[in-house]
Design a protein around this motif. Structure first.
Motif, PDB file in Angstrom:
ATOM      1  N   LYS A 176      29.749  44.163  42.978  1.00  0.00           N
ATOM      2  CA  LYS A 176      30.082  45.503  42.467  1.00  0.00           C
ATOM      3  C   LYS A 176      30.981  46.246  43.452  1.00  0.00           C
ATOM      4  O   LYS A 176      31.947  46.915  43.051  1.00  0.00           O
ATOM      5  N   THR A 177      30.676  46.116  44.738  1.00  0.00           N
ATOM      6  CA  THR A 177      31.484  46.784  45.763  1.00  0.00           C
ATOM      7  C   THR A 177      32.903  46.227  45.794  1.00  0.00           C
ATOM      8  O   THR A 177      33.890  46.984  45.885  1.00  0.00           O
ATOM      9  N   ARG A 178      33.024  44.889  45.704  1.00  0.00           N
ATOM     10  CA  ARG A 178      34.355  44.277  45.717  1.00  0.00           C
ATOM     11  C   ARG A 178      35.161  44.686  44.485  1.00  0.00           C
ATOM     12  O   ARG A 178      36.368  44.949  44.587  1.00  0.00           O
ATOM     13  N   LEU A 179      34.516  44.738  43.326  1.00  0.00           N
ATOM     14  CA  LEU A 179      35.223  45.153  42.109  1.00  0.00           C
ATOM     15  C   LEU A 179      35.669  46.608  42.211  1.00  0.00           C
ATOM     16  O   LEU A 179      36.790  46.968  41.808  1.00  0.00           O
ATOM     17  N   LYS A 180      34.823  47.441  42.777  1.00  0.00           N
ATOM     18  CA  LYS A 180      35.170  48.849  42.942  1.00  0.00           C
ATOM     19  C   LYS A 180      36.370  49.016  43.863  1.00  0.00           C
ATOM     20  O   LYS A 180      37.295  49.809  43.584  1.00  0.00           O
ATOM     21  N   LYS A 216      43.239  39.774  41.323  1.00  0.00           N
ATOM     22  CA  LYS A 216      42.050  39.958  42.163  1.00  0.00           C
ATOM     23  C   LYS A 216      41.004  40.785  41.431  1.00  0.00           C
ATOM     24  O   LYS A 216      39.800  40.508  41.519  1.00  0.00           O
ATOM     25  N   TRP A 217      41.458  41.796  40.684  1.00  0.00           N
ATOM     26  CA  TRP A 217      40.529  42.631  39.918  1.00  0.00           C
ATOM     27  C   TRP A 217      39.828  41.811  38.836  1.00  0.00           C
ATOM     28  O   TRP A 217      38.621  41.923  38.637  1.00  0.00           O
ATOM     29  N   LEU A 218      40.633  40.960  38.151  1.00  0.00           N
ATOM     30  CA  LEU A 218      40.044  40.107  37.112  1.00  0.00           C
ATOM     31  C   LEU A 218      39.035  39.131  37.713  1.00  0.00           C
ATOM     32  O   LEU A 218      37.973  38.879  37.133  1.00  0.00           O
TER      33      LEU A 218
END
Length: 393
Positions: A176-180, A216-218
């Motif tokens: 979750k942190t990486r996606l944020k 990267k987001w995907l």
């Protein structure tokens, strides 16, 4: 070579996962990262399991102390259990006391009152020791073993799955942190791209960066879905295991009933053994048992001036002093022979120490306390308690 490459890649992946969990855990403690909370039902189950484990350990350890007070013996039994070997048979305290009593009674003579009583008491103590051994065996099998199986089996499995759930939660929160962060970086890049910086090279570079951040987001979003699925699956596994605690309580309740029944049987046996012993001791001739009946603890009393309730005559010509005998002895100026019933240690120089079964001369002295007589043995004189004496004809 391929196997080695695979092992290196796996080791690197495991190290990366461990580092990611450590970073996430540290940031949570510092309040710099969000933490996924477990649902209330699962938290209650975890609390119930932990409470069950703590109290089961305490009850199990104290039951072991109750059944085997000797810590050295408990350690020895623990070592033999871990070595998967049977502990050697050991005589318990009641059996040892019973054997001492039987040996003493045999040496004093089974034909004497004291020797016969010692033998009967020793046999009863041995029966109590056997009952104690049966209580330990029954309690260990029906009560201690199920408790130990829970601590060393079921709860270890629960703790293992609980730790795995914690790791899955850390993985989920890290994803979750990486996606944020990826979303924030892509938003920032889009804002820069909208500024329309001059120059073809700059436009090409920004387009490439936008594509990279979008990929990267995907990837982060896909990773989040995977970690969420793994977390949900592990939470369900843990929940199913924890719900089994209620069945564990029901099983332990049955074991507790077995333990209470074993104790009830043990104490009932001990009571019956002692009741039978009391009847046997009460059947002794009155000339033997009267001493025990008149005074359980042979201590002189200021309010007592009698030895027995009546004068009893035996075949040896001995007479236990009655109130009439003592009054006569107090009033007359003569002396009488008396046999000492119990050992007596003089409290001061005015008293005379006595040994059981010895014969001394006693006489009354004017003004002396009614509970005492003057005793004489050879050249030794001193006050003696009348409750320790048996007058002779």
């Amino acid at each position: 070579m391929n196997i080695m490459d695979f092992n290196v890649k796996k080791l690197a992946a495991d190290a990366g996962t461990f580092l990611s969990r450590a970073v996430q855990f540290t940031e949570e403690k510092l309040g710099q990262a969000e933490k996924t909370e477990l649902d209330a039902h699962l938290e209650n189950l975890l609390s119930k399991a932990e409470c069950t484990k703590i109290w089961t350990e305490k009850i199990m350890k104290q039951t072991e102390v109750l059944l085997q007070p000797n810590p050295n013996a408990r350690i020895e039994e623990f070592v033999y259990e871990k070595l998967d070997r049977k502990a050697p048979s050991r005589i318990n305290n009641p059996e040892l006391l019973g054997q001492y009593m039987i040996d003493a009674g045999t040496e004093f003579g089974p034909g004497t009152a004291y020797g016969n009583a010692l033998i009967k008491c020793g046999e009863t103590q041995k029966r109590i020791g056997t009952a104690d051994r049966e209580l330990i065996q029954t309690s260990a099998l029906n009560f201690l073993t199920p408790l130990r199986n829970f601590i060393e089996g079921d709860y270890k499995t629960i703790a293992k799955e609980r730790k795995l759930l914690q790791n899955k939660r850390l993985d989920l929160d890290a994803a979750k942190t990486r996606l944020k962060k990826a979303k924030a970086a892509e938003t920032r890049a889009s804002q820069l791209n909208s500024a329309r910086l001059e120059g073809d090279n700059n436009m090409v570079n920004f387009s490439y960066m936008l594509n990279f951040l979008h990929v990267k987001w995907l990837k982060s979003e896909q990773e989040l879905r995977i970690t969420q699925s793994e977390f949900d699956r592990q939470a369900e596994i843990t929940r199913l295991l924890l719900e089994g605690i209620s069945s564990t309580h029901a099983h332990h309740l049955r074991c507790l009933n077995d333990f209470v029944e074993a104790q009830m049987t043990y104490y009932a046996q001990c009571y019956q053994y002692m009741l039978d012993l009391q009847k046997q001791l009460g059947s002794f001739p009155s000339s033997y048992s009267n001493n025990n009946q008149t005074s359980v603890a042979p201590v002189p009393s200021a309010s007592s001036n009698v030895i027995g309730s009546s004068a009893l005559t035996s075949t040896s010509g001995l007479v236990i002093a009655s109130p009439t005998n003592l009054i006569d002895l107090k009033e007359c100026s003569g002396s009488r022979k008396a046999r000492v019933l119990y050992d007596y240690d003089a409290a001061n120089s005015s008293e005379l120490s006595l040994l059981a079964d010895e014969v001394i001369t006693v006489f009354s002295v004017v003004g002396m306390d009614s509970d005492w007589l003057m005793g004489e043995r050879g050249n030794q004189k001193g006050r003696v308690p009348i409750t320790y004496l048996e007058l002779l004809n």
